[in-house]
Design a protein around this motif. Structure first.
Motif, PDB file in Angstrom:
ATOM      1  N   VAL A  72       0.881  -1.281  -0.050  1.00 46.34           N
ATOM      2  CA  VAL A  72      -0.106   0.156  -0.143  1.00 46.34           C
ATOM      3  C   VAL A  72       0.834   1.119   0.065  1.00 46.34           C
ATOM      4  O   VAL A  72       0.608   2.329  -0.705  1.00 46.34           O
ATOM      5  CB  VAL A  72      -1.046   0.044   0.950  1.00 46.34           C
ATOM      6  CG1 VAL A  72      -1.450   1.241   1.240  1.00 46.34           C
ATOM      7  CG2 VAL A  72      -2.090  -1.188   1.193  1.00 46.34           C
ATOM      8  N   THR A  75       1.827   2.725  -3.382  1.00 51.54           N
ATOM      9  CA  THR A  75       0.887   3.454  -4.068  1.00 51.54           C
ATOM     10  C   THR A  75       0.957   4.888  -3.732  1.00 51.54           C
ATOM     11  O   THR A  75       0.839   5.608  -4.580  1.00 51.54           O
ATOM     12  CB  THR A  75      -0.700   2.969  -3.521  1.00 51.54           C
ATOM     13  OG1 THR A  75      -0.677   3.431  -2.404  1.00 51.54           O
ATOM     14  CG2 THR A  75      -0.948   1.743  -3.746  1.00 51.54           C
ATOM     15  N   ASP A 103      -2.220   1.202  -8.161  1.00 54.84           N
ATOM     16  CA  ASP A 103      -3.043   1.370  -6.792  1.00 54.84           C
ATOM     17  C   ASP A 103      -4.192   0.743  -6.577  1.00 54.84           C
ATOM     18  O   ASP A 103      -4.262   0.071  -5.533  1.00 54.84           O
ATOM     19  CB  ASP A 103      -3.231   3.162  -6.653  1.00 54.84           C
ATOM     20  CG  ASP A 103      -2.232   3.997  -6.667  1.00 54.84           C
ATOM     21  OD1 ASP A 103      -0.874   3.480  -6.651  1.00 54.84           O
ATOM     22  OD2 ASP A 103      -2.467   5.275  -6.778  1.00 54.84           O
ATOM     23  N   ASN A 106      -3.058  -2.775  -5.797  1.00 53.85           N
ATOM     24  CA  ASN A 106      -2.566  -3.274  -4.337  1.00 53.85           C
ATOM     25  C   ASN A 106      -3.925  -2.884  -3.446  1.00 53.85           C
ATOM     26  O   ASN A 106      -3.824  -3.734  -2.628  1.00 53.85           O
ATOM     27  CB  ASN A 106      -1.493  -2.149  -3.952  1.00 53.85           C
ATOM     28  CG  ASN A 106      -0.375  -2.588  -4.793  1.00 53.85           C
ATOM     29  OD1 ASN A 106       0.148  -3.685  -4.824  1.00 53.85           O
ATOM     30  ND2 ASN A 106       0.580  -1.623  -4.968  1.00 53.85           N
ATOM     31  N   LEU A 107      -4.774  -1.824  -3.602  1.00 53.12           N
ATOM     32  CA  LEU A 107      -5.732  -1.560  -2.724  1.00 53.12           C
ATOM     33  C   LEU A 107      -6.692  -2.909  -2.795  1.00 53.12           C
ATOM     34  O   LEU A 107      -7.322  -3.390  -1.604  1.00 53.12           O
ATOM     35  CB  LEU A 107      -6.394  -0.274  -2.789  1.00 53.12           C
ATOM     36  CG  LEU A 107      -5.346   0.856  -2.362  1.00 53.12           C
ATOM     37  CD1 LEU A 107      -6.187   1.968  -3.022  1.00 53.12           C
ATOM     38  CD2 LEU A 107      -5.026   1.070  -1.204  1.00 53.12           C
ATOM     39  N   LEU A 110      -5.404  -5.542  -0.939  1.00 49.71           N
ATOM     40  CA  LEU A 110      -5.449  -5.648   0.429  1.00 49.71           C
ATOM     41  C   LEU A 110      -6.626  -6.161   0.786  1.00 49.71           C
ATOM     42  O   LEU A 110      -7.045  -6.743   1.839  1.00 49.71           O
ATOM     43  CB  LEU A 110      -5.023  -4.325   1.015  1.00 49.71           C
ATOM     44  CG  LEU A 110      -5.344  -4.015   2.233  1.00 49.71           C
ATOM     45  CD1 LEU A 110      -4.030  -4.597   3.219  1.00 49.71           C
ATOM     46  CD2 LEU A 110      -4.899  -2.462   2.488  1.00 49.71           C
TER      47      LEU A 110
END
Length: 136
Positions: A72, A75, A103, A106-107, A110
Motif C-alpha cells: 500500500v 501506491t 494503486d 494493491n488496494l 489488500l
C-alpha cells in the motif's frame, strides 16, 4: 540477508517477538509497512528488511501484515512520482492513469487478502519449518 537477520537478532537480544508484539494488530502492522515504505520510498527496501527481521525472529504473521502495508505504501510513492509530470498535460494523464491501475491492484489485493488473513490466519500460520520434524 543473513547480516540483517543477525543484526536484528542481536539488536533485540533475541526478544523480537516480544518487542514487536504490538505489530500483531493487523492495522498496526499495515501502518508500519506503509510508513516504512513511504519513508524509504522503496517497497523493495522494506521487504528486504522484513525478510531479514524474519530471519532474526520476527513472527511470520506479523511480517506478512507489514509486507501488505509495504504494498500500500508503494501506491503513495508511485503517485508522488506521477505528480512530477504535472507540467506536461499528456504525460501526466498517461502517468497518472498507470499509477491508478497500480494503486487499485494493491488496494483491491489488500481488501481481499487482509480479511482472509484476519479471519483464518491463512498466510502467517504456515512455515517451511513446521513441516520439518525436530531433531532429537
Amino acid at each position: 540477508m543473513g547480516w540483517i537477520g543477525d543484526g536484528f537478532s542481536a539488536a533485540t537480544g533475541g526478544r523480537a517477538e516480544e518487542l514487536l508484539s504490538v505489530a500483531e494488530n493487523p492495522f498496526v502492522g499495515l501502518a508500519i509497512g506503509i510508513l516504512a515504505t513511504v519513508f524509504t520510498q522503496s517497497s523493495s527496501t522494506t521487504t528486504s528488511i522484513v525478510v531479514g527481521m524474519v530471519a532474526g525472529g520476527l513472527p511470520l504473521g506479523t511480517a506478512i501484515l507489514i509486507l501488505m502495508g509495504a504494498n500500500v505504501g508503494t501506491t503513495v510513492t508511485s503517485t508522488l512520482v506521477s505528480l512530477g509530470a504535472a507540467g506536461d498535460r499528456e504525460q501526466f494523464r498517461r502517468g497518472f492513469s498507470a499509477v491508478s491501475v497500480h494503486d487499485m491492484y494493491n488496494l483491491l489485493s489488500l481488501l481481499i487478502f487482509l480479511p482472509i488473513e484476519m479471519m483464518f490466519g491463512t498466510f502467517g500460520t504456515w512455515s517451511p519449518r513446521s513441516r520439518i520434524p525436530a531433531r532429537t
